[in-house]
Design a protein around this motif. Sequence first.
Motif, PDB file in Angstrom:
ATOM      1  N   THR A  98       0.834  -1.213   0.000  1.00 56.58           N
ATOM      2  CA  THR A  98       0.000   0.000   0.000  1.00 56.58           C
ATOM      3  C   THR A  98       0.862   1.254   0.000  1.00 56.58           C
ATOM      4  O   THR A  98       0.647   2.182  -0.798  1.00 56.58           O
ATOM      5  N   LYS A 100       4.027   1.588  -0.883  1.00 54.62           N
ATOM      6  CA  LYS A 100       4.814   1.712  -2.110  1.00 54.62           C
ATOM      7  C   LYS A 100       3.981   2.290  -3.241  1.00 54.62           C
ATOM      8  O   LYS A 100       4.438   3.166  -3.979  1.00 54.62           O
ATOM      9  N   GLU A 101       2.757   1.780  -3.379  1.00 55.03           N
ATOM     10  CA  GLU A 101       1.881   2.260  -4.444  1.00 55.03           C
ATOM     11  C   GLU A 101       1.566   3.745  -4.266  1.00 55.03           C
ATOM     12  O   GLU A 101       1.543   4.513  -5.236  1.00 55.03           O
ATOM     13  N   MET A 102       1.342   4.152  -3.032  1.00 55.18           N
ATOM     14  CA  MET A 102       1.065   5.555  -2.750  1.00 55.18           C
ATOM     15  C   MET A 102       2.256   6.443  -3.105  1.00 55.18           C
ATOM     16  O   MET A 102       2.101   7.548  -3.628  1.00 55.18           O
ATOM     17  N   TYR A 104       4.651   5.759  -5.360  1.00 52.50           N
ATOM     18  CA  TYR A 104       4.764   5.807  -6.823  1.00 52.50           C
ATOM     19  C   TYR A 104       3.812   6.851  -7.407  1.00 52.50           C
ATOM     20  O   TYR A 104       4.186   7.644  -8.274  1.00 52.50           O
ATOM     21  N   LYS A 105       2.583   6.843  -6.919  1.00 51.50           N
ATOM     22  CA  LYS A 105       1.580   7.766  -7.439  1.00 51.50           C
ATOM     23  C   LYS A 105       1.908   9.223  -7.098  1.00 51.50           C
ATOM     24  O   LYS A 105       1.541  10.134  -7.849  1.00 51.50           O
ATOM     25  N   SER A 106       2.562   9.452  -5.985  1.00 48.40           N
ATOM     26  CA  SER A 106       2.876  10.819  -5.559  1.00 48.40           C
ATOM     27  C   SER A 106       4.144  11.355  -6.223  1.00 48.40           C
ATOM     28  O   SER A 106       4.447  12.544  -6.132  1.00 48.40           O
ATOM     29  N   GLY A 107       4.905  10.469  -6.879  1.00 51.33           N
ATOM     30  CA  GLY A 107       6.120  10.900  -7.549  1.00 51.33           C
ATOM     31  C   GLY A 107       7.353  10.925  -6.675  1.00 51.33           C
ATOM     32  O   GLY A 107       8.435  11.312  -7.125  1.00 51.33           O
ATOM     33  N   TYR A 165       0.011   9.376   3.419  1.00 54.55           N
ATOM     34  CA  TYR A 165      -0.274  10.596   2.659  1.00 54.55           C
ATOM     35  C   TYR A 165       0.357  11.804   3.352  1.00 54.55           C
ATOM     36  O   TYR A 165       0.963  12.667   2.707  1.00 54.55           O
ATOM     37  N   THR A 260      -7.546  -1.072   1.284  1.00 52.42           N
ATOM     38  CA  THR A 260      -8.515  -0.144   0.696  1.00 52.42           C
ATOM     39  C   THR A 260      -9.371   0.417   1.830  1.00 52.42           C
ATOM     40  O   THR A 260      -9.912  -0.351   2.630  1.00 52.42           O
TER      41      THR A 260
END
Length: 319
Positions: A98, A100-102, A104-107, A165, A260
């Motif tokens: 979770t 890691k994916e966050m 990646y999405k945030s740059g 976040y 989720t």
Amino acid sequence: MIYEILINLILLKMKKTLIVVSAIKIKKIIFLLFAFNIYSYADLTREFPSYSYVLNEFDLDSSYIHNQEFQSFVYKNKDRYRERFRVAVGRGQLIVPTMKEMMYKSGITPLFLYLSMTESAFKTQAKSTSKAGGLWQFMPPTGREQKLTINETIDERYDPIKSTYAAVDYLYKIRDGLDKWYLAAMAYNCGQGCVKRAVKKAGTKDLATLINPRDEFLPAETRKYIKKILLFSMIGENYLFKRDNNLGEAIYRMNKDSLTPVRLRAGDNLQQVASMLRMDYRVLKRTNMHLKRDFVPQGSNVMVNIPTSKLDMFRAVYN
């Protein structure tokens, strides 16, 4: 008298011989030490072929691997940190994929995962004596500044998703004015002002200079902190460059299931949800430590984290 003169001459010759022998020995020792250092450096790069990738991800030149202080730290701690890594990853089910994916999405570089590992060893319930809490060890004032709810019934510092976040946002904020990710990582530990003052006093952003223990530009804890993150990163990313290394690969080969967030009605509790989803209550609790009393408080907007693999079941049975 003649005997005394002869004895003195013999002693003088012996001293000269000893001096020559000692000088030769010293030269040999210096040579051996130099050769050992060269071998050690080469051995280090073979053992951690991930070093260049890791250092570059943190905006460091790969030549930092030459730094003797860092080499000494790695050799002294590598085995102990491998064991810590193994234990931490064992706690990372659902959480690590979770996070890691966050990232990646945030740059932001996903290697900041190892900052969280350094902070909490992936213990969602982690709490320090200074009252820092959660995966990212936010202090209450900083948590509130990052818009995390902290009250009698909810503490979102312990929410894996909300706190991640907040941590990513915070890292971007403290990087402003520092320009380098390794400086932001150190600022996460001692504060942006602390790092800015250190850079000003040192007259450089060079990491080796900033964490030189003789100058004490930064606190001892911060000097060690950045080396911990780099070592954990090299251990974790090694599998990308070393075929027989499976320790770091554990992060990527672990169950790809993630978290989720879903919304429950006020008053619903975790035990009910665990039973409904046919899952271990302890697993659900570990990913929802932000619910201090295990239920959704009245009038709150708090979310509950469930395994993504259970989402269809949740939608089918929760009404």
